[in-house]
Motif scaffolding. Structure first.
Motif, PDB file in Angstrom:
ATOM      1  N   UNK A  38      -6.742  12.761   0.686  1.00  0.00           N
ATOM      2  CA  UNK A  38      -7.208  11.949  -0.434  1.00  0.00           C
ATOM      3  C   UNK A  38      -8.266  10.937   0.008  1.00  0.00           C
ATOM      4  N   UNK A  39      -9.158  10.648  -0.919  1.00  0.00           N
ATOM      5  CA  UNK A  39     -10.113   9.545  -0.780  1.00  0.00           C
ATOM      6  C   UNK A  39      -9.408   8.314  -1.357  1.00  0.00           C
ATOM      7  N   UNK A  40      -8.894   7.437  -0.498  1.00  0.00           N
ATOM      8  CA  UNK A  40      -8.069   6.315  -0.931  1.00  0.00           C
ATOM      9  C   UNK A  40      -8.933   5.086  -1.220  1.00  0.00           C
ATOM     10  N   UNK A  41      -8.769   4.518  -2.404  1.00  0.00           N
ATOM     11  CA  UNK A  41      -9.443   3.281  -2.793  1.00  0.00           C
ATOM     12  C   UNK A  41      -8.346   2.266  -3.096  1.00  0.00           C
ATOM     13  N   UNK A  42      -8.304   1.163  -2.355  1.00  0.00           N
ATOM     14  CA  UNK A  42      -7.144   0.267  -2.381  1.00  0.00           C
ATOM     15  C   UNK A  42      -7.570  -1.149  -2.729  1.00  0.00           C
ATOM     16  N   UNK A  43      -6.852  -1.762  -3.681  1.00  0.00           N
ATOM     17  CA  UNK A  43      -7.089  -3.149  -4.074  1.00  0.00           C
ATOM     18  C   UNK A  43      -5.771  -3.907  -4.035  1.00  0.00           C
ATOM     19  N   UNK A  44      -5.770  -5.176  -3.633  1.00  0.00           N
ATOM     20  CA  UNK A  44      -4.506  -5.903  -3.488  1.00  0.00           C
ATOM     21  C   UNK A  44      -3.888  -6.390  -4.790  1.00  0.00           C
ATOM     22  N   UNK A  45      -4.616  -6.434  -5.880  1.00  0.00           N
ATOM     23  CA  UNK A  45      -4.145  -6.910  -7.193  1.00  0.00           C
ATOM     24  C   UNK A  45      -4.207  -8.423  -7.312  1.00  0.00           C
ATOM     25  N   UNK A  46      -3.958  -9.169  -6.233  1.00  0.00           N
ATOM     26  CA  UNK A  46      -4.048 -10.619  -6.242  1.00  0.00           C
ATOM     27  C   UNK A  46      -3.994 -11.105  -4.799  1.00  0.00           C
ATOM     28  N   UNK A  47      -4.476 -12.334  -4.540  1.00  0.00           N
ATOM     29  CA  UNK A  47      -4.396 -12.856  -3.172  1.00  0.00           C
ATOM     30  C   UNK A  47      -2.970 -12.887  -2.627  1.00  0.00           C
ATOM     31  N   UNK A  48      -1.995 -13.134  -3.501  1.00  0.00           N
ATOM     32  CA  UNK A  48      -0.611 -13.196  -3.062  1.00  0.00           C
ATOM     33  C   UNK A  48      -0.081 -11.878  -2.541  1.00  0.00           C
ATOM     34  N   UNK A  49      -0.797 -10.787  -2.824  1.00  0.00           N
ATOM     35  CA  UNK A  49      -0.369  -9.465  -2.381  1.00  0.00           C
ATOM     36  C   UNK A  49      -1.347  -8.845  -1.374  1.00  0.00           C
ATOM     37  N   UNK A  50      -2.294  -9.638  -0.896  1.00  0.00           N
ATOM     38  CA  UNK A  50      -3.335  -9.115  -0.014  1.00  0.00           C
ATOM     39  C   UNK A  50      -2.766  -8.536   1.278  1.00  0.00           C
ATOM     40  N   UNK A  51      -1.757  -9.167   1.832  1.00  0.00           N
ATOM     41  CA  UNK A  51      -1.229  -8.703   3.118  1.00  0.00           C
ATOM     42  C   UNK A  51      -0.567  -7.339   3.008  1.00  0.00           C
ATOM     43  N   UNK A  52      -0.257  -6.902   1.803  1.00  0.00           N
ATOM     44  CA  UNK A  52       0.306  -5.566   1.628  1.00  0.00           C
ATOM     45  C   UNK A  52      -0.689  -4.467   2.005  1.00  0.00           C
TER      46      UNK A  52
END
Length: 299
Positions: free
Chosen positions: A168-182
């Protein structure tokens, strides 16, 4: 642009109701002011999918939506937007998720994401992709996958190392700064593109940055195979093996902010799927996000 056939598209993550309150003037803590309140289909995965559908593409959603009245209404709304909802997990014992935000004339004041049903569903939302109609171990999904950080850290880690996503061509976004480390499991992933803002880039690099170019370079050095860093009205930067490209978005009056990053990501993906080059794709994404925050366009 080249005349190419777009790859199959999956958007995996939050599909919920957005409740957005917007005040046309600056607010202080505890303020009680007149404004507008909207309830509309939302969630990062849904917003990205809607943006792609608006550009003539046909994304499939993988998420969890309750079998309550709110969930039935949400599924119908997604279908009306042209999104494929056939494979959404529908638990009978969990409610449909909700996101609530307060915005003023300067941007986001505060938000609460109640994504408990998505988190509780866990890997069950991936069943159609890992052992079902969208993919199997012997024939993994080979299209583009947009992921959002509302998935749990454990599930994102599983996806980063799963053979089901190997092609897969993976495109990833954290949704919010509070979830960035995920997003850390995707640093060092050769097929992942990360979409983050300046604050999120800083969290992933454990330092602060004054501008996107330095942030993108640092995140690329940390193992991000390809990284896009936005910084509101200031220059955004894409970092990849070919180097750095920075562009400044159009100047507009901000009328809303919730969903701007999703609009940026959807437009960038759509531009690339029809063969746009790196700089052109970034320019398209910045223009789309600027029109969105100005209120000139939908996602």
């Amino acid at each position: 642009m080249n005349d190419v056939t777009p790859a199959p598209l999956l958007c995996i993550g939050s599909v919920l109701w957005d409740v957005i309150g917007h005040a046309p003037q600056p607010m202080r803590p505890g303020a009680d002011v007149p404004g507008h309140i909207r309830r509309l289909p939302g969630g990062v995965a849904l917003n990205i999918a809607r943006g792609l559908a608006g550009r003539g593409l046909h994304p499939t959603l993988l998420s969890a939506v309750g079998r309550d009245a709110e969930g039935d209404e949400l599924i119908a709304a997604c279908a009306a937007l042209g999104l494929i909802t056939d494979h959404i997990h529908r638990p009978a014992d969990l409610p449909t998720d909700v996101y609530m935000a307060i915005e003023d004339s300067a941007g986001l004041i505060a938000a609460i994401a109640a994504a408990h049903t998505l988190e509780a569903a866990g890997a069950r939302i991936l069943a159609p992709l890992t052992d079902g109609p969208l993919g199997r171990p012997e024939a993994p999904f080979a299209g583009l996958v947009a992921l959002d950080g509302n998935l749990t850290e454990d599930l994102l880690g599983e996806i980063a190392g799963s053979p089901a996503f190997a092609l897969a061509d993976l495109r990833v976004a954290p949704a919010s700064p509070g979830k960035a480390l995920r997003l850390r499991p995707f640093l060092g992933h050769a097929r992942a593109t990360l979409y983050v803002n300046l604050e999120e880039a800083g969290l992933l690099c454990d330092r602060s940055f004054a501008e996107s170019r330095t942030a993108a370079a640092a995140l690329h050095d940390r193992g991000g195979a390809r990284v896009l860093v936005t910084d509101g009205p200031r220059a955004a930067t894409v970092a990849a093996s070919e180097g750095l490209i920075s562009l400044t978005p159009p100047t507009v009056t901000i009328r809303r902010v919730t969903g701007a990053g999703d609009t940026f990501m959807a437009s960038h993906i759509a531009a690339e799927l029809v063969g746009a080059a790196e700089a052109e794709s970034l320019a398209c994404a910045l223009e789309a996000a600027a029109k969105f925050v100005s209120g000139e366009s939908d996602p």
